[in-house]
Design an enzyme around this catalytic site. Structure first.
Site, PDB file in Angstrom:
ATOM      1  CD1 TRP A  11      -2.212   3.066  -3.090  1.00 60.85           C
ATOM      2  CD2 TRP A  11      -2.783   3.659  -5.159  1.00 60.85           C
ATOM      3  NE1 TRP A  11      -3.503   3.553  -3.049  1.00 60.85           N
ATOM      4  CE2 TRP A  11      -3.869   3.918  -4.312  1.00 60.85           C
ATOM      5  CE3 TRP A  11      -2.915   3.960  -6.521  1.00 60.85           C
ATOM      6  CZ2 TRP A  11      -5.079   4.460  -4.769  1.00 60.85           C
ATOM      7  CZ3 TRP A  11      -4.108   4.498  -6.974  1.00 60.85           C
ATOM      8  CH2 TRP A  11      -5.180   4.740  -6.110  1.00 60.85           C
ATOM      9  CD  GLU A  96       8.786  -1.515  -0.697  1.00 59.81           C
ATOM     10  OE1 GLU A  96       8.234  -0.859  -1.599  1.00 59.81           O
ATOM     11  OE2 GLU A  96       8.159  -2.088   0.213  1.00 59.81           O
ATOM     12  N   GLY A 172       5.516  -4.192   5.310  1.00 59.96           N
ATOM     13  CA  GLY A 172       4.948  -5.336   4.601  1.00 59.96           C
ATOM     14  C   GLY A 172       5.073  -6.657   5.332  1.00 59.96           C
ATOM     15  CB  SER A 212       2.762  -3.756   9.470  1.00 63.39           C
ATOM     16  OG  SER A 212       3.613  -4.521   8.641  1.00 63.39           O
ATOM     17  N   GLY A 233       1.236   1.327   3.198  1.00 63.44           N
ATOM     18  CA  GLY A 233       1.444   0.604   1.950  1.00 63.44           C
ATOM     19  C   GLY A 233       0.261  -0.284   1.632  1.00 63.44           C
ATOM     20  N   GLY A 234       0.398  -1.570   1.934  1.00 63.94           N
ATOM     21  CA  GLY A 234      -0.598  -2.579   1.534  1.00 63.94           C
ATOM     22  C   GLY A 234      -2.044  -2.188   1.810  1.00 63.94           C
TER      23      GLY A 234
HETATM   24  C1  PEP Z   1       5.386   1.375   2.964  1.00 62.28           C
HETATM   25  O1  PEP Z   1       5.809   0.698   2.041  1.00 62.28           O
HETATM   26  O2  PEP Z   1       5.625   2.591   3.012  1.00 62.28           O
HETATM   27  C2  PEP Z   1       4.619   0.689   4.002  1.00 62.28           C
HETATM   28  C3  PEP Z   1       4.471   1.293   5.135  1.00 62.28           C
HETATM   29  O3  PEP Z   1       4.134  -0.544   3.666  1.00 62.28           O
HETATM   30  P1  PEP Z   1       3.128  -1.440   4.549  1.00 62.28           P
HETATM   31  O4  PEP Z   1       2.077  -0.527   5.114  1.00 62.28           O
HETATM   32  O5  PEP Z   1       2.554  -2.418   3.562  1.00 62.28           O
HETATM   33  O6  PEP Z   1       3.936  -2.072   5.618  1.00 62.28           O
END
Ligand code: PEP
Length: 254
Positions: A11, A96, A172, A212, A233-234
């Protein structure tokens, strides 16, 4: 027997305790308050929301940890503290954290060891940057990150550890890796794990793809032999889409 898949939601800096609680109640309700047979589901909220999760049918994860047990380390959280809050998994080395918080391969290694000592399963993130891929260096970069993260690390059981391949250019951005790009890298990671832990253990360590992932592209990724789940993530912030990813994975045979 093949290992269970993992679907993990990272998250990031989203959802305080109240929102986390209501999401977790919704998730547990949809899961019938019971684990899914062939999928380990993990939710990794911000630290302050860990104790708000009502984790029936899924595991609690953390997004980071500090390697010392206690002491004068303002702002940090130890593995023992995470354990006390029910964390079963913890993400380490997310790009990150490497990018914005000066995480290094050495600190990823220290964190991985501290987690294992406290019986929390690390999800070690590795992945190349776009320019490294363009230069054809992606396999070397990931091999190096992995061997540094696992330096001196011992595991007794393949479930003790998971690895997430997260190409930085895919996180992302909406630029998901193709299933074949992911599969090729997972194969490289598997080979490195075999050298490190032997074929029997390495064959059952879960290697997740992250970057993604959404409810539309998960099917193509999970079709690949070496992809044992996803770090999301998102899209993990949206209960319906997160459930739809779990559903499409759970329908597969394991
Ligand atoms: C993540 O930050 O681990 C990630 C995979 O982000 P997203 O799914 O948003 O690309």
């Amino acid at each position: 027997m093949k290992p269970k898949y993992i679907v993990a939601g990272n998250w990031k800096l989203n959802k305080g305790p109240a929102e986390a609680r209501s999401f977790s109640e919704g998730l547990s309700k949809h899961l019938g308050n019971a684990p899914v047979k062939n999928v380990d589901i993990i939710i990794a909220p911000p630290f302050v929301s860990l104790s708000a999760l009502k984790a029936d049918g899924f595991f609690i994860g953390a997004q980071d940890v500090y390697w010392e047990d206690k002491g004068a380390f303002t702002g940090e959280v130890s593995a023992a503290m995470l354990k006390e809050l029910g964390a079963a998994y913890c993400i380490v080395g997310h790009s990150e954290r490497r990018m914005y918080f000066h995480e290094t391969d050495r600190t990823v290694n220290l964190k991985t060891a501290a987690l294992l000592k406290n019986r929390i399963r690390p999800i070690v993130c590795v992945g190349e940057r776009s320019e490294e891929r363009k230069a054809g260096q992606m396999y070397n970069v990931v091999r190096f990150q992995l061997s540094a993260a696992l330096f001196d690390v011992q595991i007794e059981n393949p479930d003790d550890l998971a690895v997430a391949y997260e190409p930085v250019w895919a996180i992302g951005t909406g630029n998901v890796a193709t299933p074949q790009q992911a599969e090729d890298m997972h194969e490289i990671i598997r080979q490195s794990l075999e050298k490190r832990f032997g074929i029997d253990i390495a064959g059952k360590i879960r290697i997740l793809y992250g970057g993604s992932v959404n409810d539309a592209n998960i099917a193509g990724l999970i079709d690949k032999e070496q992809i044992n789940g996803a770090l999301i993530g998102g899209v993990s912030l949206d209960l319906d889409k997160f459930l739809s990813i779990i559903n499409s994975i759970s329908q597969r045979e394991r």
